[in-house]
Design a protein around this motif. Structure first.
Motif, mmCIF file in Angstrom:
data_model
loop_
_atom_site.group_PDB
_atom_site.id
_atom_site.type_symbol
_atom_site.label_atom_id
_atom_site.label_comp_id
_atom_site.label_asym_id
_atom_site.label_seq_id
_atom_site.Cartn_x
_atom_site.Cartn_y
_atom_site.Cartn_z
ATOM 1 N N ALA A 248 0.839 -1.196 0.000
ATOM 2 C CA ALA A 248 0.000 0.000 0.000
ATOM 3 C C ALA A 248 0.872 1.243 0.000
ATOM 4 O O ALA A 248 1.941 1.270 0.614
ATOM 5 N N LEU A 249 0.407 2.269 -0.703
ATOM 6 C CA LEU A 249 1.062 3.570 -0.704
ATOM 7 C C LEU A 249 0.167 4.583 -0.011
ATOM 8 O O LEU A 249 -0.999 4.752 -0.382
ATOM 9 N N GLU A 311 8.724 8.464 4.293
ATOM 10 C CA GLU A 311 9.508 9.256 3.329
ATOM 11 C C GLU A 311 10.219 8.314 2.348
ATOM 12 O O GLU A 311 11.433 8.376 2.148
ATOM 13 N N ALA A 312 9.420 7.461 1.751
ATOM 14 C CA ALA A 312 9.958 6.373 0.934
ATOM 15 C C ALA A 312 10.573 6.844 -0.370
ATOM 16 O O ALA A 312 11.180 6.041 -1.083
ATOM 17 N N ASP A 313 10.437 8.137 -0.696
ATOM 18 C CA ASP A 313 10.999 8.643 -1.948
ATOM 19 C C ASP A 313 12.499 8.340 -2.043
ATOM 20 O O ASP A 313 13.030 8.095 -3.127
ATOM 21 N N ALA A 314 13.181 8.379 -0.884
ATOM 22 C CA ALA A 314 14.629 8.180 -0.883
ATOM 23 C C ALA A 314 15.013 6.800 -1.370
ATOM 24 O O ALA A 314 16.102 6.592 -1.903
ATOM 25 N N LYS A 318 12.030 7.641 -8.438
ATOM 26 C CA LYS A 318 12.069 7.350 -9.863
ATOM 27 C C LYS A 318 13.465 6.921 -10.300
ATOM 28 O O LYS A 318 14.467 7.447 -9.838
ATOM 29 N N ARG A 319 13.489 5.980 -11.223
ATOM 30 C CA ARG A 319 14.759 5.566 -11.791
ATOM 31 C C ARG A 319 15.249 6.615 -12.780
ATOM 32 O O ARG A 319 14.471 7.320 -13.413
ATOM 33 N N SER A 356 3.888 11.696 -7.028
ATOM 34 C CA SER A 356 4.618 11.702 -8.302
ATOM 35 C C SER A 356 6.102 11.404 -8.130
ATOM 36 O O SER A 356 6.796 11.139 -9.105
ATOM 37 N N ASN A 357 6.600 11.434 -6.878
ATOM 38 C CA ASN A 357 8.008 11.109 -6.643
ATOM 39 C C ASN A 357 8.284 9.610 -6.724
ATOM 40 O O ASN A 357 9.434 9.196 -6.837
ATOM 41 N N ILE A 358 7.235 8.808 -6.612
ATOM 42 C CA ILE A 358 7.400 7.355 -6.601
ATOM 43 C C ILE A 358 7.521 6.841 -8.030
ATOM 44 O O ILE A 358 6.778 7.243 -8.928
ATOM 45 N N ASP A 359 8.447 5.921 -8.233
ATOM 46 C CA ASP A 359 8.671 5.341 -9.550
ATOM 47 C C ASP A 359 7.396 4.681 -10.073
ATOM 48 O O ASP A 359 6.686 3.992 -9.329
ATOM 49 N N GLU A 360 7.095 4.885 -11.346
ATOM 50 C CA GLU A 360 5.859 4.344 -11.931
ATOM 51 C C GLU A 360 5.807 2.825 -11.862
ATOM 52 O O GLU A 360 4.731 2.235 -11.752
ATOM 53 N N ALA A 361 6.967 2.190 -11.943
ATOM 54 C CA ALA A 361 6.993 0.723 -11.854
ATOM 55 C C ALA A 361 6.482 0.259 -10.489
ATOM 56 O O ALA A 361 5.853 -0.792 -10.378
ATOM 57 N N PHE A 362 6.747 1.036 -9.454
ATOM 58 C CA PHE A 362 6.210 0.713 -8.135
ATOM 59 C C PHE A 362 4.715 0.965 -8.078
ATOM 60 O O PHE A 362 3.958 0.169 -7.530
#
Length: 453
Positions: A248-249, A311-314, A318-319, A356-362
Motif C-alpha cells: 500500500a502507498l 519518506e519512501a521517496d529516498a 524514480k529511476r 509523483s516522486n514514486i517510480d511508476e513501476a512501483f
C-alpha cells in the motif's frame, strides 16, 4: 517444615523452552554420544540405546514451533543450534567423556566463535547427528528440503567459503527468535544494526483519526485484508492468482495522518508496526543497500510484522537515465526492491508526501494507493475540539472557526498549536482561549514551516 504434595509438571504442561531443556537437549547429548561410539568404538563399547532408538524418541517429542510440530530433521536442526545457548560446552563435554586424552573429530563439524570458546554447529554437525557417517548426502537433502525453520528464517545458514563443501556452512538461530524464546522483552529484540527499525505505538484510537470519508473507506478495506487474508488465500483459493503479501502507498502532505493510520492498523490487528530507518538502509557503497534490504526482509518474513517505509521517496524514487555507472547501480537497487516486495508475505506500507516522486513501476504494483489530503474546514474544526483540553475554555467560537477557515493547517499542526496554547495557559494561569491567542499560536506554527504569508 511443611511438606507439599506438588507433582512434577506433565509434558503436556511444559512450555516449548522447558520441553527443549528437560527432554530435547538431553536426548541430543545421548544421540551425540551414541554416534561417536558407533563410529569410533569398533564395537568394543556398548551403548544403552542405539542412535536409531534415540532418533525415534526425538521424533516422538513433537517439538512445537509457531503452532507446528517439527519433523525429525527440523528437530535435530533446532536442538543442535540452540544447544550452545541453552547448554554451553555440551558438545565438548560429551567428546571429552569418550576421548579423555582428546581427539580431532572432523566428522562432527563445527567451528570456534570469536568470543565463545566452545564449538558452534555447522551443517556437518547436524548431518552427523542425523545419519552418522553414512548416507551423508541423503541426510543433507533431508535437512534442507522443505525445512520450515530455514524457510521462515528462524535458522540462518551462511554460505560456505569458496571451494568448501556445503556441509561446512555455519548455521545459527536468528537473534530475535532466540531472545523471544528466552522471554526477553520485545523492545530489546531489535538489533539496530541487523534490523534498523522502530516499533510504532500510540495510545490513540480510530476516533482520534479524522479523515476524508474516501480515505477512511480505503483504510477499512486494508483492515479487512489484514483480518481475512489467510482465509482468502488458503480457503478461497486466491493464492493461485495473487501474491501472499499486500503493498500500500500512503501519500499526502506531512501531518495528515499517514503514520498514525499505519500504527492504528497494527493496534487493531495485534500486528507490530515497524518504521524502517532509511538512513541505516541506503548506502553510498555499491551493493550495500541491497544487502541491507535483504537482511531487513529476511528478519521480517513470517513474523506477522507490518513494515512502514516513511519518506519512501529516498528508496523508492524514480529511476534515472543511465549516464554513469552510479545510475546503473541505483536502478539495480530499485529493481531489487520490486522483486523483494513481490515476495514479502506481509503488509508493506510506503509513505510519501508527493505521489509523483514514486517510480511508476512501483505504482503499478501497489495493491492500494491511499491519498491523505489536508483536512477540510469541517475536519479542522473537529480536530481542534477533539484535542482541546478540558481545562481550556473557548471564549469566541466564531472567531476560532474563522481562523481555522483562513489557515489550511494539518492535524499535526493542530496538535502542536494545542500544545503551545496549553503551555501558555499553564504558565500564565489564564485558561480562557480567544481568537488572539489562537492566531499567535498559528503564526508560531506556520513560521516554523516557513508558510506564514
Amino acid at each position: 517444615m511443611p511438606t507439599t504434595n506438588m507433582q512434577p509438571l506433565s509434558d503436556d504442561l511444559l512450555t516449548p523452552l522447558q520441553l527443549i531443556t528437560r527432554h530435547g537437549i538431553p536426548l541430543l547429548q545421548q544421540l551425540l554420544r551414541a554416534r561417536l561410539l558407533q563410529v569410533y568404538s569398533d564395537g568394543k563399547t556398548s551403548v544403552t540405546e542405539t542412535p536409531e532408538q534415540l532418533l525415534n524418541q526425538l521424533e516422538a517429542l513433537d517439538l512445537p514451533y509457531l503452532g507446528r510440530a517439527l519433523t525429525l530433521p527440523e528437530t535435530i536442526c533446532w536442538l543442535t543450534v540452540l544447544t550452545p545457548h541453552l547448554a554451553p560446552f555440551l558438545f565438548e563435554k560429551t567428546v571429552q567423556e569418550i576421548f579423555q586424552n582428546g581427539a580431532d573429530i572432523p566428522e562432527i563439524g563445527g567451528y570456534k566463535g570469536q568470543q565463545y570458546r566452545g564449538m558452534l554447529p555447522t551443517l556437518q554437525t547436524i548431518i552427523f547427528l542425523l545419519s552418522g557417517t553414512r548416507k551423508t548426502n541423503t541426510a543433507l537433502e533431508q535437512i534442507l528440503e522443505n525445512n520450515f525453520l530455514l524457510q521462515t528464517h528462524v535458522l540462518v545458514p551462511e554460505a560456505p567459503q569458496p571451494g568448501e563443501p556445503i556441509s561446512s556452512a555455519k548455521i545459527y538461530v536468528d537473534e530475535n527468535v532466540l531472545q523471544n524464546l528466552l522471554n526477553v522483552q520485545q523492545a530489546a529484540m531489535i538489533n539496530e544494526q541487523m534490523f534498523p527499525a522502530q516499533q510504532l505505538k500510540t495510545g490513540l484510537h480510530w476516533d482520534d483519526l479524522v479523515l476524508h470519508e474516501h480515505t477512511r473507506e480505503q483504510l477499512n478495506y486494508l483492515f479487512l485484508w489484514l483480518q481475512h487474508h489467510s482465509t482468502l488465500q488458503e480457503d478461497w483459493g486466491f493464492s493461485k492468482y495473487h501474491k501472499q503479501g499486500f503493498k500500500a502507498l500512503f501519500h499526502g502532505h506531512s501531518g495528515t495522518g499517514k503514520t498514525l493510520a499505519a500504527t492504528l492498523l497494527g493496534n487493531a490487528t495485534g500486528m507490530p508496526v515497524y518504521r524502517i530507518d532509511l538512513s541505516a538502509i541506503v548506502s553510498k557503497y555499491i551493493g550495500e543497500t541491497e544487502k541491507n534490504l535483504s537482511r531487513l526482509f529476511q528478519k521480517a518474513e513470517y513474523r506477522n510484522w507490518i513494515l512502514f517505509f516513511d519518506e519512501a521517496d529516498a528508496l523508492f524514487g524514480k529511476r534515472t537515465q543511465v549516464q554513469q555507472s552510479h545510475d546503473r547501480y541505483a536502478n539495480q537497487e530499485v529493481a531489487f526492491l520490486l522483486q523483494r516486495l513481490e515476495t514479502y508475505p506481509g503488509l508493506v506500507i510506503l509513505a510519501s508526501n508527493i505521489k509523483s516522486n514514486i517510480d511508476e513501476a512501483f505504482l503499478r504494483r501497489f495493491d492500494l494507493v491511499i491519498h491523505f489530503p489536508k483536512p477540510t474546514l469541517e475536519e479542522r474544526i473537529t480536530l481542534f475540539y477533539k484535542h482541546l483540553p478540558k481545562q481550556l475554555v473557548v471564549k469566541d467560537a466564531k472567531a476560532i472557526e474563522q481562523l481555522l477557515q483562513q489557515h489550511e493547517i494539518s492535524g499535526a499542526n493542530i496538535l502542536n498549536i494545542m500544545q503551545y496554547l496549553s503551555l501558555s495557559a499553564i504558565h500564565n494561569g489564564h485558561k480562557i482561549l480567544d481568537g488572539n491567542m489562537l492566531l499567535q499560536a498559528i503564526r508560531l506554527e506556520l513560521t516554523k514551516e516557513d508558510k506564514l504569508g
